[in-house]
Design a protein around this motif. Structure first.
Motif, PDB file in Angstrom:
ATOM      1  N   VAL A 132       0.856  -1.190   0.000  1.00 26.38           N
ATOM      2  CA  VAL A 132       0.000   0.000   0.000  1.00 26.38           C
ATOM      3  C   VAL A 132       0.889   1.237   0.000  1.00 26.38           C
ATOM      4  N   GLY A 133       0.375   2.305  -0.616  1.00 27.43           N
ATOM      5  CA  GLY A 133       1.097   3.563  -0.598  1.00 27.43           C
ATOM      6  C   GLY A 133       1.078   4.150   0.800  1.00 27.43           C
ATOM      7  N   THR A 134       2.146   4.793   1.201  1.00 28.07           N
ATOM      8  CA  THR A 134       2.145   5.431   2.512  1.00 28.07           C
ATOM      9  C   THR A 134       1.430   6.784   2.415  1.00 28.07           C
ATOM     10  N   GLY A 135       1.263   7.429   3.497  1.00 26.99           N
ATOM     11  CA  GLY A 135       0.564   8.712   3.507  1.00 26.99           C
ATOM     12  C   GLY A 135      -0.749   8.580   4.249  1.00 26.99           C
ATOM     13  N   GLN A 136      -1.664   9.491   3.928  1.00 32.35           N
ATOM     14  CA  GLN A 136      -2.939   9.487   4.646  1.00 32.35           C
ATOM     15  C   GLN A 136      -3.733   8.214   4.363  1.00 32.35           C
ATOM     16  N   ASN A 192      -4.416  -7.612  -5.197  1.00 33.73           N
ATOM     17  CA  ASN A 192      -4.067  -7.947  -6.592  1.00 33.73           C
ATOM     18  C   ASN A 192      -2.590  -7.783  -6.922  1.00 33.73           C
ATOM     19  N   VAL A 193      -1.946  -6.816  -6.266  1.00 34.99           N
ATOM     20  CA  VAL A 193      -0.565  -6.486  -6.658  1.00 34.99           C
ATOM     21  C   VAL A 193       0.348  -7.717  -6.560  1.00 34.99           C
TER      22      VAL A 193
END
Ligand code: SF4
Ligand code: FES
Length: 253
Positions: A132-136, A192-193
């Protein structure tokens, strides 16, 4: 009630273990199985003896730590119940209760009833995660998930990683655990990734850890405290096949 406890005692993974008998009197039927074990340990400590080592943490059926086989059944006689949620009212006065650790080459005994389940951690490290992308944190409704897929994924996600499926299986197979983890992520878009390699890598790690093969006996499902269905094993097999085929195609192109 008065009980005789037949408990597995083993100093470490290099020493031989054996059962020892402990009489225990005035056990309340309202006490939990682990509270009963605490009473035994208090008595042993008072007598200057070594208490029986056993794993536990939440005592609420959540963490999966309370691994022990009770009268030959992983987590004991109450279906869909962890050892920590088992109550003494399910036993009767005069009973002999046999308590032993999970039996599997991939779960070596550390001491008494405590086994090393880090093999499960390594299987998760091999593929039981998502990127998952980091951040909010994203809004909860950003990625729509169909209701039936979300429900099936949630069923699989209830696996607490206790290892009872391995203890129950005559082959000491970890297929139910691995299938729950693969099935959970395979049904969600977020999974899915890594989907193309997850099943293959986790099954490879399971084999490397020395777990046995699955021969469709279903003992795992019967003794799983979270009632994880063997349908997830069928999904794991499909995922494994498709990831193996796609990696063969990539290799030959
Ligand atoms: S599948 Fe069931 S028995 Fe196996 S680790 Fe998960 S919760 Fe425990
Ligand atoms: S102690 Fe956490 S599930 Fe039993």
């Amino acid at each position: 009630m008065n009980l005789t406890l037949k408990v597995w005692r083993q100093k470490n993974d290099r020493s031989e273990g054996k059962f020892e008998d402990y009489p225990l009197s005035d056990v309340s039927e309202d006490s939990s199985f682990l509270e009963m074990r605490d009473i035994l340990n208090e008595q042993l400590v008072e007598k200057g003896k070594e208490p029986v080592a056993f794993d536990h943490d939440c005592r609420e059926g959540i963490c999966g730590m309370c691994s022990m086989t009770i009268n030959g059944i992983a987590h004991g006689p109450q279906r869909a119940t962890t050892a920590c949620q088992l109550h003494m009212r399910h036993f009767k006065d005069g009973d002999t209760v046999v308590i032993e650790p999970w039996r599997s080459k991939a779960f070596p005994v550390i001491r008494d009833l405590v086994v090393d389940r880090s093999s499960f951690d390594r299987i998760i490290e091999a593929g039981g995660y998502i990127s998952v992308g980091t951040g909010q944190a994203p809004d909860g409704n950003n990625i729509p998930v169909e209701k039936d897929k979300a429900s099936h994924a949630f069923d699989a996600a209830t696996c607490i990683g206790c290892g009872a499926c391995v203890a129950a299986c005559p082959n000491a197979s970890a297929m139910l655990f691995v299938s729950a983890k693969v099935s959970h992520l395979a049904q969600l878009p977020q999974g899915n990734v890594e989907a193309k390699r997850r099943a293959r890598k986790m099954v490879q790690q399971m084999d490397d850890e020395g777990f046995g093969y699955c021969s469709n006996i279903s003992a795992c499902e019967a003794e799983c405290p979270k009632e994880i269905s063997i349908e997830h094993i069928a999904r794991l097999n499909r995922e494994y096949l498709s990831t193996s085929l796609s990696s063969e195609e990539t290799a030959s192109s």
